[in-house]
Design a protein around this motif. Structure first.
Motif, mmCIF file in Angstrom:
data_model
loop_
_atom_site.group_PDB
_atom_site.id
_atom_site.type_symbol
_atom_site.label_atom_id
_atom_site.label_comp_id
_atom_site.label_asym_id
_atom_site.label_seq_id
_atom_site.Cartn_x
_atom_site.Cartn_y
_atom_site.Cartn_z
ATOM 1 N N ARG A 232 0.822 -1.209 0.000
ATOM 2 C CA ARG A 232 0.000 0.000 0.000
ATOM 3 C C ARG A 232 0.862 1.268 0.000
ATOM 4 O O ARG A 232 0.454 2.314 -0.504
ATOM 5 N N PHE A 233 2.053 1.170 0.567
ATOM 6 C CA PHE A 233 2.954 2.327 0.590
ATOM 7 C C PHE A 233 3.223 2.828 -0.827
ATOM 8 O O PHE A 233 3.333 4.035 -1.070
ATOM 9 N N TYR A 234 3.330 1.907 -1.782
ATOM 10 C CA TYR A 234 3.674 2.283 -3.153
ATOM 11 C C TYR A 234 2.464 2.703 -3.977
ATOM 12 O O TYR A 234 2.614 2.997 -5.166
ATOM 13 N N LEU A 235 1.296 2.734 -3.389
ATOM 14 C CA LEU A 235 0.166 3.318 -4.106
ATOM 15 C C LEU A 235 0.388 4.799 -4.371
ATOM 16 O O LEU A 235 -0.109 5.346 -5.352
ATOM 17 N N ASP A 236 1.161 5.435 -3.497
ATOM 18 C CA ASP A 236 1.337 6.886 -3.592
ATOM 19 C C ASP A 236 2.797 7.299 -3.469
ATOM 20 O O ASP A 236 3.093 8.472 -3.307
#
Length: 688
Positions: A232-236
């Motif tokens: 989820r960190f790499y979603l943004d």
């Protein structure tokens, strides 16, 4: 399948049309969602009302979602860029509901606000709004028809635009799909798959079904929430975070009870999964499903390559031999990515058609040569780099490939193989020090073993080169090719490793940061300080607690029994096991297939190569046993998945007719038993 002709001049218009259609859909999706996990005594309907400053709550600015009795996850759309007021109607009747998750996410799944349960206030017709055991209990008044509460979102929330964010990922997926679509399978390769072809497609459908149906309202798969928290960190974000980064700590799923994040490793799986999930966001709001579909995509690519390339044929029985493999691909974790790249690396680079076996001169510095040959250098370098940047227990694939090559050119024999196995086994134990799991005695002992065995290995190889001048000739011919591949491997993998060094410092500094983070976020029994003082779980550091190694194979540990059961059919958090009779049958079938592969290896390559395969399998198994004894007891079959490419290396490539028929029959029987076990004992207990 015939090759589909697609003129290159149509690629740009096709992509532009595809991108415009996708973009219109992406930016028409809801700006935000109220993410709620709710448990209700009866079926009802939940609603959310939202408004910005100066606006009033109205039916036009609301959305609803019906839910059944029991536990459900609701994603209620918020079609507004900014909000300052949020009202939640948990039910249209007077039944009590329990909320275990309440947060606002944006259109791609980035958490904008974790609503504090203590900040929820009664709005209308609410008899009780209370926090009990970390859960929010909402009880409407008797006979109520419109109960609701107000959620505290501070000074308001603004949805992120994600302008341009999905386009790079969309482009890569577009051309990956185009490549897989346009690549035909030669008739000999299609016929070689035989009965495996429909079985692979059936398994792919079952895995897709499981990914879509398994519950997302709670964690039903091993550490899936931690893996999702990392991705989820790499979603943004685009760059990896430092150990203990506040952006990671703000995610409630990033740190599990062990107090570490998978983002602390070099693993690039989470980056790829996060960017893939962004592309699917407008179609599938549930980010858990999107991350699971990333693993399903990996399985699809592996199956497609089985149809496309002859060197990948051994991967077909490998993917069919155990339902536990299907389970790993059906939920999100880093194991599926690592297993996939390890299989491709081993089967591609050890195949006899690989260009290093060609005794032609090295690369020519001409445009004509590089125009036709660049793929044969980039492909192995990229695969090796991905293994390096995947889970560490799959790194064994790299020395395995090197050993197979060394055995085939005569660089190593039985002695060198044994010394290599001892060296790798000692190294795998020493790698546990990065997790602060070794005592001083264990560290000293295995350091000595590693140093002595490595020295003896170097001396033995040097002696062999001295006595066999033809080896020098081979190295002269292949040196440019190997040097270029090594250069490309360094070029691809070094940026991630250098960045880790830049943000976390030296290995010692990073280790200190990890200890601090674990002491901050881990539960008491798993904190390094607790373990250092001799406390913690009874399964930690069994060696230092005086437990003999042989005791691991007796009650209450039974390492071998639990490992075999979880290799062929353990689901959930080791809660649901396939019947022992089915597991025993699958084990016997898998061992028979492994025996056929080793028999064929001996007939094709002589005695040394099967010894290399057996030695590397022993290293994988031995590393798991020693890790359970020295660090923490973890008898899980997925820790042995790294040996699968070794065990099936020679299966179904050039098997003679009777043996090929036997192998096919064994795989068909394994698949049939596996499908029953996966559906009845696994999916049956994990669906929503």
């Amino acid at each position: 399948m015939s090759k589909v002709s697609l003129n290159r001049r149509w690629l740009i218009p096709l992509y532009i049309g595809f991108a415009l259609l996708y973009g219109s859909y992406f930016y028409s999706a809801p700006n935000m969602y109220l993410d709620v996990v709710i448990h209700s005594e009866r079926s009802s309907t939940a609603e959310v009302y939202y408004a910005d400053s100066g606006e009033i709550l109205s039916q036009e600015r609301s959305s609803r979602h019906a839910y059944p009795e029991g536990e459900s996850r609701l994603l209620l759309p918020i079609n507004q860029k900014s909000i300052s007021t949020l009202r939640f109607d948990p039910s249209q009747a007077d039944n009590t509901v329990t909320v275990t998750r309440l947060r606002v996410i944006d259109r791609v799944g980035v958490i904008l606000d974790k609503v504090d349960f203590n900040g929820v206030s009664a709005g209308n017709q609410m008899a009780e709004v209370a926090v009990k055991n970390g859960k929010l209990v909402l009880t409407p008044t008797t006979g109520s028809s419109d109960p609701y509460v107000f959620l505290d979102i501070g000074n308001g929330l603004i949805a992120r635009d994600h302008v341009g964010s999905p386009w790079m990922e969309l482009t890569l997926l577009f051309f990956l799909g185009l490549y897989l679509w346009r690549q035909p399978a030669a008739p000999t390769e299609r016929s070689a798959l035989g009965a495996y072809a429909p079985l692979l497609l059936a398994v792919l459908c079952i895995v897709l079904l499981a990914a879509l149906l398994m519950a997302t309202s709670r964690s039903v798969n091993p550490d899936e929430t931690m893996h999702i928290g990392a991705a989820r960190f790499y979603l943004d974000n685009w760059l990896p975070p430092a150990v203990g980064d506040s952006r990671v700590a703000s995610d409630p799923d990033a740190y599990g009870p062990w107090g570490f994040s998978y983002l602390d490793e070099w693993d690039v799986c989470y980056f790829f999964a996060g960017k893939f999930a962004v592309v699917l966001a407008p179609f599938i709001p549930d980010e858990t499903i999107r991350f699971r579909l990333f693993n399903v995509l990996i399985l699809f690519v592996l199956v497609r390559i089985c149809f496309m390339k002859k060197w990948a044929l051994p991967m077909a029985p490998l993917l069919l031999v155990s339902p536990q493999i299907w389970y790993v691909f059906s939920y999100f974790s880093g194991d599926a990515f690592a297993l996939g790249v390890a299989c491709l690396t081993v089967f591609y680079i050890t195949d006899r058609s690989f260009f290093l076996f060609d005794q032609s001169p090295g690369p020519s510095f001409s445009w004509h040569y590089w125009k036709s040959a660049w793929r044969q250098y980039v492909a192995p370098a990229a695969l090796i780099s991905l293994v390096i940047l995947a889970k560490r227990n799959f790194w064994i694939a790299i020395p395995f490939v090197a050993l197979i090559w060394s055995a085939r050119i005569g660089l190593i024999g039985r002695l060198e193989t044994a010394l290599t196995a001892i060296t790798l086994l000692a190294f795998s134990v020493l790698s546990l020090e990065s997790e602060h799991s070794l005592s001083k005695t264990s560290l000293t002992t295995f350091s000595v073993i590693f140093g002595v065995s490595a020295l003896l290995l170097c001396l033995a190889v040097a002696r062999r080169i001295y006595l066999r001048p033809e080896l020098v000739k081979w190295f002269r011919q292949a040196s440019w090719k190997m040097a270029l591949i090594i250069f490309l491997v360094i070029s691809i993998s070094a940026p991630r490793i250098v960045w880790d060094r830049f943000i976390n410092g030296s290995s010692a500094e990073k280790a200190a940061l990890q200890i601090t983070t674990k002491n901050q976020y881990a539960v008491h029994d798993l904190k390094p300080d607790t373990i250092k003082q001799g406390g913690g779980l009874a399964s930690n550091r069994l060696k230092d607690r005086g437990v003999a190694l042989t005791t691991l194979f007796a009650s209450p540990w039974n390492w071998h029994v639990t490992t075999v059961r979880s290799f062929f059919g353990a689901y959930g958090y080791m809660q649901y096991f396939t019947a022992d009779s089915i597991v025993s049958a699958l084990f016997v079938l898998a061992m028979t297939l492994c025996g056929l592969s080793l028999w064929r290896a001996k007939r094709e390559e002589g005695c040394v190569e099967p010894l290399v395969i057996l030695a590397m399998m022993i290293v994988v198994i031995g590393s798991s046993i020693l890790a359970s004894w020295i660090a923490g007891f973890q008898a899980q079959g997925r820790y042995l998945f790294a040996l699968l490419p070794f065990a099936f290396l020679h299966l179904n490539t050039r098997l003679p007719r009777p043996a090929a028929d036997v192998a096919t029959a064994l795989v068909v029987l394994s698949t049939a038993l596996g499908v029953f076990g996966f559906l009845y004992y696994g999916l049956n207990n994990l669906v929503r």
